[in-house]
Design an enzyme around this catalytic site. Structure first.
Site, PDB file in Angstrom:
ATOM      1  N   HIS A  82      28.143  44.554  38.123  1.00 16.55           N
ATOM      2  CA  HIS A  82      27.833  45.945  38.466  1.00 16.55           C
ATOM      3  C   HIS A  82      28.466  46.941  37.499  1.00 16.55           C
ATOM      4  CE1 HIS A  82      31.756  45.970  40.721  1.00 16.55           C
ATOM      5  NE2 HIS A  82      31.748  47.237  40.365  1.00 16.55           N
ATOM      6  N   ASP A 128      28.140  38.705  41.296  1.00 14.98           N
ATOM      7  CA  ASP A 128      28.617  39.887  40.572  1.00 14.98           C
ATOM      8  C   ASP A 128      29.522  39.438  39.425  1.00 14.98           C
ATOM      9  OD1 ASP A 128      29.090  42.491  39.878  1.00 14.98           O
ATOM     10  OD2 ASP A 128      30.425  42.935  41.564  1.00 14.98           O
ATOM     11  N   SER A 225      37.273  47.540  39.374  1.00 16.08           N
ATOM     12  CA  SER A 225      36.152  46.606  39.354  1.00 16.08           C
ATOM     13  C   SER A 225      36.121  45.818  38.050  1.00 16.08           C
ATOM     14  CB  SER A 225      34.825  47.356  39.508  1.00 16.08           C
ATOM     15  OG  SER A 225      34.671  47.855  40.805  1.00 16.08           O
ATOM     16  N   GLY A 226      35.755  44.546  38.166  1.00 19.03           N
ATOM     17  CA  GLY A 226      35.659  43.688  36.990  1.00 19.03           C
ATOM     18  C   GLY A 226      36.960  43.057  36.573  1.00 19.03           C
TER      19      GLY A 226
END
Length: 301
Positions: A82, A128, A225-226
């Site tokens: 994402h 994801d 995120s990530g």
């Protein structure tokens, strides 16, 4: 007023902050930083020490931090799908590494290609996961750079009730838009799939798992995120999960959700081994250095 203030000072003076230091062999080829990692149980997390988490990278759009990622080779970054799904021009992307401070750029690279798992679903955040290939490898001999260890495809890895660590430059609170200039670290616990706090957020327990803190006051947030969720095992740090999504940040009763990296062992190996024949079976987007779209392959296995 004076008496109340005095009592508060007495209470603070007897507060005990427990910490645990994780040391590993510097001869390890992965999962070991230049400095040992010390994690405390401070509410909300804490600043990372210099020269720890040497595989942490900042993914930037027009040089502004947007997501985290993990070095799995000198030229490959593992992150969340994402984070890249809406990128229209690869020239806007850059990756920095080698410092716990966003404002201190020790090494920076442009991006030559990105790969998003073909089964990534934005509605549920299933699968994801994505890989970034740099235009040129990071120099692993300059500064404090290192690689994170990757787990094997073991059933239900990680298992429940394990201590894990998350890191990132994300927002410190939902009420403030700015990300943190200093890399933060936080201690969490993996949560069983059938736990109420996990059931409220998770969509697919085969490719996702939950983690949170018992006090409900520690969590990852926007900008994290990530980034990696890591498990210390066999004297090394392993990439157990990728920070994916959650409901708010550090809301009591709602665990954070992470991509289960072990599920994608074969997929990741395709890129590490530069196996172009296997790559065509996944959503794989190639770009040249001028950022013009070349090919998109959506073949199914």
């Amino acid at each position: 007023m004076t008496f109340v203030f005095y009592c508060v000072l007495i209470q603070i003076s007897f507060t005990i902050i427990t910490s645990l230091t994780y040391s590993c062999s510097l001869n390890s080829t992965c999962g070991c930083s230049l400095n040992s990692v010390s994690l405390t149980k401070i509410i909300g997390g804490e600043d990372a020490r210099v020269d720890t988490w040497n595989w942490a990278v900042s993914i930037r759009i027009r040089n502004a931090h947007t997501c985290g990622g993990s070095l799995i080779s000198p030229e490959l970054i593992l992150t969340a799908a994402h984070c890249l799904n809406s990128i229209s021009r690869i020239s806007s992307l850059s990756i920095t590494a080698g410092s716990i401070y966003l404002s201190q750029i020790k090494q920076q690279r442009s991006v030559s290609e990105i790969a998003i798992h073909r089964n990534y679903t934005s509605d549920t955040y299933a699968n994801d996961i994505a890989i970034i290939r740099l235009s040129s490898p990071f120099d692993m001999n300059v500064g404090s750079l290192g690689l994170i260890c990757l787990p094997q495809n073991i059933e239900e890895y990680p298992s429940k009730d394990l201590t894990v660590a998350a890191i990132g430059w994300g927002k410190l609170t939902t009420s403030i838009d700015a990300v943190s200039n200093t890399l933060k670290q936080v201690t969490l616990k993996t949560i069983a799939d059938n736990d109420t706090t996990c059931l409220r957020t998770i969509k697919n327990n085969q490719v996702q798992f939950c983690a949170s803190a018992q006090d409900g006051e520690k969590d990852t947030c926007q900008g994290d995120s990530g980034g990696p969720l890591m498990l210390f095992s066999n004297d090394k740090w392993y990439l157990a999960g990728i920070t994916s999504y959650g409901i708010g940040c550090a809301l009591p009763g709602y665990a954070g959700v992470y991509t289960r990296v072990s599920v994608y062992e074969t997929w990741i190996k395709c890129f590490l081994e530069n196996n172009t024949h296997e790559k065509v079976f996944y959503l794989f987007v190639f770009y040249d250095n001028s950022s013009q779209f070349l090919m998109e392959n959506k073949n199914t296995i």
